[in-house]
Each structure stands twice: as structure tokens, then as C-alpha cells.
Motif scaffolding. Structure first.
Motif: not given
Length: 215
Positions: A138, A142, A148-151, A153-155
Motif C-alpha cells: 500500500l 500510494v 489514491t489509497e482507495d484505488d 486497496r481495490a487493486r
């Protein structure tokens, strides 16, 4: 020849490991790079993609508009399957051609991001997994890639789990370490891989192929 499958989660540092292995004398076959080459402007692959998805997936200069295509296929499993049916055979054929061109005594590294997810481990003599904690992944995504952190984490969540990758590994390279420590570990792995090359081939004293093999 020794066929090695190299994989690891996004942000684990697989590209750095492959680069270091090449420095030792490995022949690298990079699935991601080949996937870009087979849909480059002027290729049959790009023509097939444009026919399947429409001219809208082409940029103004005639190249593939990857963000546009991604927005289409990642929201529709059937469309993604269609894209894969076009690209994957081309990547496979190119990979096989590059492997066939390698020296008989080569250590051939197939850099395959989705090796675990696609059940490809049986295709290789050895599977090497580059491993890092989710926290490290992570941070790299980033801080170094600007996600982004959300992107990020999703990947990460879309890939196989850390445990699933380690289950198929013959060799694990821990990449929660400084670069100097990684270099040392990769050197150890290289020596291990060279020892696994089938008998009947000769290598020079530094582990590199002889008789005009890859440098």
C-alpha cells in the motif's frame, strides 16, 4: 533450460527483482510488456481489438486508448473475456517464440503478474514469488505510483491473496527489506536457479550462459 515463473502482488517489487535477475544473466520474458507490444499501432492485435470494441478505443494518434478500453472491459466480465481471447493467444505465441530463441542452458524468467490467479504454476520448472506485507504494498502504491489509497486497496483486493501466492511458491523472496538486502537475496536465488538447470549444459564461472548466450 530452466523455465521460471516469477510473480508477486502489485507493489511487491517484482519488477526490481526481475531487473536484478537479468543483471545476473537471466533471460526475461515480461508478459505485461508483450501485452503492450501485441496491440501496438500497425499490429494485427490492435486491428482485432478495434474491430471487437469499435474505433472509440483508439486514440487520436492511432494507438490504443487504454483508459477508454479499461473503462469498458473492467465493468463487464464478458467484454473482458473477449479482450483476453484476443490478447492472450498473441502474448502466449510471442512468449513461446522468445523462449525458443534462448540458449539451451538459459535461466528463462517469465514475469507473469497473474500467474497465481490463472493457475499457471504447472507451466514452469520453478515458481518464484516476490512477497511483501500489504502495508508495504500500500505504501509503495500510494507513495511511489501516486495512487489514491482507495484505488490501491481495490487493486490489491482484486488479486490473489498473499497466502495463495506463497502456497504455489518454490522460492519466496522477501521484499520488505532495503535494496542492499534484496540484492543479496536475489544473488542467493540466482545461484539456486543455476544449480537447477538440467544437467548436460555448461555455464561460465559467474553463472552466465556460454557460447554466445544472453548477457
Amino acid at each position: 533450460m530452466l523455465k521460471v515463473g516469477l510473480t508477486g502482488g502489485i507493489g511487491a517489487g517484482k519488477s526490481e527483482v526481475s531487473r536484478l535477475l537479468v543483471e545476473h544473466g537471466a533471460v526475461l520474458i515480461d508478459a505485461d510488456r508483450i501485452a503492450r507490444e501485441v496491440v501496438a499501432p500497425g499490429t494485427p492485435g490492435l486491428t482485432a481489438v478495434a474491430e471487437a470494441f469499435g474505433e472509440d478505443v483508439l486514440a487520436a494518434d492511432g494507438s490504443l486508448d487504454r483508459p477508454r478500453l479499461g473503462s469498458i472491459v473492467f465493468a463487464d466480465p464478458e467484454r473482458l473475456a473477449l479482450l483476453n481471447s484476443i490478447v492472450h493467444p498473441l502474448v502466449g505465441a510471442r512468449s513461446q517464440a522468445l523462449e525458443a530463441a534462448a540458449a539451451d542452458d538459459a535461466v528463462v524468467i517469465h514475469d507473469v503478474p497473474l500467474l497465481t490467479e490463472n493457475g499457471l504454476a504447472p507451466l514452469y520448472d520453478v515458481v518464484v514469488v516476490v512477497d511483501a506485507t500489504p502495508e508495504t504494498q500500500l505504501d509503495r502504491l500510494v507513495r511511489l505510483r501516486g495512487m489514491t489509497e482507495d484505488d490501491a486497496r481495490a487493486r490489491m483486493a482484486a488479486q490473489a491473496s498473499r497466502e495463495q501466492r506463497r502456497e504455489i511458491a518454490d522460492i519466496v523472496i522477501d521484499n520488505d527489506v532495503p535494496l542492499d538486502a534484496l540484492r543479496k537475496r536475489v544473488a542467493e536465488v540466482w545461484d539456486d536457479l543455476v544449480r537447477r538447470v538440467p544437467e548436460g549444459t555448461e555455464r561460465s564461472g559467474d553463472g552466465r550462459p556460454q557460447d554466445g548466450g544472453p548477457e
